[in-house]
Every structure is written in structure tokens, then in C-alpha cells.
Design an enzyme around this catalytic site. Sequence first.
Site, PDB file in Angstrom:
ATOM      1  N   CYS A  92       0.845  -1.211   0.000  1.00  0.00           N
ATOM      2  CA  CYS A  92       0.000   0.000   0.000  1.00  0.00           C
ATOM      3  C   CYS A  92       0.879   1.261   0.000  1.00  0.00           C
ATOM      4  CB  CYS A  92      -0.882  -0.026   1.250  1.00  0.00           C
ATOM      5  SG  CYS A  92      -1.541   1.584   1.720  1.00  0.00           S
ATOM      6  N   TRP A 111      -7.999  -6.554   5.261  1.00  0.00           N
ATOM      7  CA  TRP A 111      -6.583  -6.932   5.395  1.00  0.00           C
ATOM      8  C   TRP A 111      -6.438  -7.973   6.491  1.00  0.00           C
ATOM      9  CZ3 TRP A 111      -5.072  -5.111   1.132  1.00  0.00           C
ATOM     10  CH2 TRP A 111      -5.369  -3.811   0.706  1.00  0.00           C
ATOM     11  N   ARG A 123     -14.092   2.637   7.472  1.00  0.00           N
ATOM     12  CA  ARG A 123     -13.218   1.727   6.732  1.00  0.00           C
ATOM     13  C   ARG A 123     -12.018   1.395   7.600  1.00  0.00           C
ATOM     14  NH1 ARG A 123     -15.221   1.644   1.512  1.00  0.00           N
ATOM     15  NH2 ARG A 123     -13.563   0.184   1.014  1.00  0.00           N
ATOM     16  N   THR A 143      -8.517   0.935   7.356  1.00  0.00           N
ATOM     17  CA  THR A 143      -7.395   1.146   6.443  1.00  0.00           C
ATOM     18  C   THR A 143      -6.043   0.946   7.132  1.00  0.00           C
ATOM     19  OG1 THR A 143      -7.491   3.490   6.994  1.00  0.00           O
ATOM     20  CG2 THR A 143      -8.655   2.824   5.001  1.00  0.00           C
ATOM     21  N   VAL A 144      -5.025   0.752   6.326  1.00  0.00           N
ATOM     22  CA  VAL A 144      -3.635   0.793   6.788  1.00  0.00           C
ATOM     23  C   VAL A 144      -3.005   2.050   6.197  1.00  0.00           C
ATOM     24  CG1 VAL A 144      -3.218  -1.657   7.161  1.00  0.00           C
ATOM     25  CG2 VAL A 144      -3.013  -0.740   4.839  1.00  0.00           C
ATOM     26  N   GLU A 147      -3.543   8.180   9.738  1.00  0.00           N
ATOM     27  CA  GLU A 147      -3.388   9.032   8.545  1.00  0.00           C
ATOM     28  C   GLU A 147      -1.885   9.119   8.242  1.00  0.00           C
ATOM     29  OE1 GLU A 147      -5.068  10.464   6.062  1.00  0.00           O
ATOM     30  OE2 GLU A 147      -3.111  11.236   5.508  1.00  0.00           O
ATOM     31  N   SER A 148      -1.485   8.506   7.134  1.00  0.00           N
ATOM     32  CA  SER A 148      -0.059   8.374   6.830  1.00  0.00           C
ATOM     33  C   SER A 148       0.673   9.710   6.744  1.00  0.00           C
ATOM     34  CB  SER A 148       0.121   7.604   5.522  1.00  0.00           C
ATOM     35  OG  SER A 148      -0.498   8.296   4.457  1.00  0.00           O
ATOM     36  N   TYR A 155      -5.307   6.489  -8.315  1.00  0.00           N
ATOM     37  CA  TYR A 155      -6.538   5.837  -7.819  1.00  0.00           C
ATOM     38  C   TYR A 155      -7.763   6.410  -8.510  1.00  0.00           C
ATOM     39  CZ  TYR A 155      -4.154   3.197  -4.229  1.00  0.00           C
ATOM     40  OH  TYR A 155      -3.349   2.291  -3.592  1.00  0.00           O
TER      41      TYR A 155
END
Length: 328
Positions: A54, A87, A116, A118-119, A134-135, A182
Site C-alpha cells: 500500500c 486486510w 473503513r 485502512t492501513v 493518517e499516513s 486511484y
Amino acid sequence: MLVDGEWTDKSVGRTNTRGEFVRPESSFREWIGDAGNRFPAQANRYHLFVNAGCPWAYRTLLYRSIKGLRDLVSVSYTRPAMGKQGWTFAGSLEPVLNAQHIHDVYRAADKQFTGRTTVPVLWDKQQHTIVNNESSEIIRMFDSVFDTFDGVSSTRYYPAHLAEEIDSLNQRIYDDVNNGVYRCGFAQSQEAYEEAFDRLFACLDELDQRLSAQRFLCGSEVTEADWRLFATLVRFDIAYYGQFRCNRSHLAEFKHLWPYTRDLYQYPGVAETVDVAAIKGIYYGSRPPHILPKGPRLDFSAPANRGEPHERGASSGRRVSPSGNHHG
Ligand SMILES: N[C@@H](CCC(=O)N[C@@H](CS)C(=O)NCC(=O)O)C(=O)O
């Protein structure tokens, strides 16, 4: 996604009425700070749950490596491909939480969580909760909050004198490139796809031009803007060109962007974070018929010829694990 803490695999629309992909906001937004903070900077306290394929989770793995945080922040990897339960962790149960799925991590933080799953997820092992998912915020924290710890690199990728320029590059590159691929791949109408495609390649052409005159996006220093762009470029020919129909040109056809990508790949600590099998796995393995492409043939290690070899970013001088072992 989870609804009131219950897992559902029903697909929830992520496109608007024009068929455009819209990415939902992240839900946990706390920060690691100093000792008085709810989440003080401490060794062996924080953990990352990631999927190495990801691009958003990847940013956090990349920073963990280039900043020299491998001994301070631990990691669990999911299997690359998404399944019916979202995941899922590789092998037996994941050791920190005995979790099987990422949704177990969200539920451990909030029994009633809706959203959701998420990773990446940044987890506090002491308070047993999610700090942040949040990356872009996790890498901002990693850039500075552990800098007083032994072996951590003092190189800052978001220095004050470039903050404004980095923010403005990030915004444009997020919209048109990071999320732009995306918007091509997840578009639900021809028009939405074509609009995203045109913006993506217009932006890449502009960046290619910019990189004809300078080594990095902000000049001679590597910054956060470069790392965020790199996370998409390194996936481009492997996944986006084919699976997301971003096929006007391969990355390897760009005169400057391609050597620039190799230049960043050859920065100390980076190569061992790039897991090509995981990249193929997330994009091709998550959709039927789950067949992974054998190609492309790409040599990220070929000389970049864009300037002096990089000095070790991480001031530790410690060796990171040998190439190919991204589980360090
Ligand atoms: N804003 C998030 C986005 C993360 C994200 O969308 N991750 C994807 C994997 S590439 C995910 O986990 N998707 C699962 C889902 O949306 O259900 C971030 O940058 O941290």
C-alpha cells in the site's frame, strides 16, 4: 468496513454521482508529542500495522527506515491481497494484539467503530489504542519526534524553511498523482477516468520538466515531497500502468523522473523497504482472477547519474537488514 463494531463486506460506494473516486477522511488523528502529552515519545511503545504494498502505509515504513526508527517502532505486516475480511495478517496470529484482521485492531481501539479499516495504523502498546491512521501525519511525526533518541537520524525532511513549498507541492501531487492514479483506477465513468488520466500525465510532465534543472523537487535537499512522490513512482510501472490504466507512458520513458526515482531508491535505507512482490500482490492479487504479472523488468539499482552518492541519512551508522528482508 466496520459498522458499530460489526464487520461487513458489503461494498460501500466511494464514487460520487459523476463516477469520480472520493477517498474518505481518516478517523484517528492524535499526535506523539513530548513527555506531558497523552502519547509521549518513547522507545518500544508504538507499533505500525501495515501492508507493504500500500502506498500510504509504505510512507510510514520508508520513514521508519530512513529516520533510523527500526529499533524504536515495531511493525506487523498484513498479507498483500485484500480478502473478504479486509486486510488479514500473514501466518499465525499477529503478535501484538493476537489479531487476525486489521478490523480487529480498529475494534480493539473502539468497540463501536464505524468506518473503513485502512492501513497504516499507528498503535500505542501501552494505552492499547490507535494514535493515528493518517499516513501524512504519521510521517510528519516520525520526521522529528524521536530525534533525541540514540541512532535516530537528525535529517529533517520537512524543514521550516521549505515547509510552504513542500505543502504546496504535496497538495498538487496528492490530487493529481498519489491519489490521481486511484482516480484513474477506481473511476466508474469514462469521463471521470479520462479527466484523472489527463491531470495525472500533465502533472508528471511538469514534474519531469522541473527535475531537468534540479536534483530534487525543492532543489538540492531531499524532502517529504520527494518521498511522497517516490511512493507512487516506484509502483507506477509495476501496478498503475496496467491495473489502473495509467498507460500513456511508462515511468521508465520519462527522461528525468525515471533516473530521479532510481536516485531516491539508492538513498540509504530505501531499497530494503521496496517490496515488489507485495506491490503486485495488493494491486493484482486483490481482484479476480488473482494472477500476478511476471514483469516488468525494471532496474531501480542502475546508476542514476544525478549527483554525488548519498551520505548515510540515518546518523546511526548501523546496518539495516540486507536487501530483500523488509521484515526487519
Ligand atoms: N488516508 C489514509 C488512506 C489509507 C488507505 O486508503 N489505505 C488503503 C490501502 S492502500 C486501505 O487500507 N484501504 C482499505 C479500505 O479502504 O477499506 C492514509 O493515507 O493513511
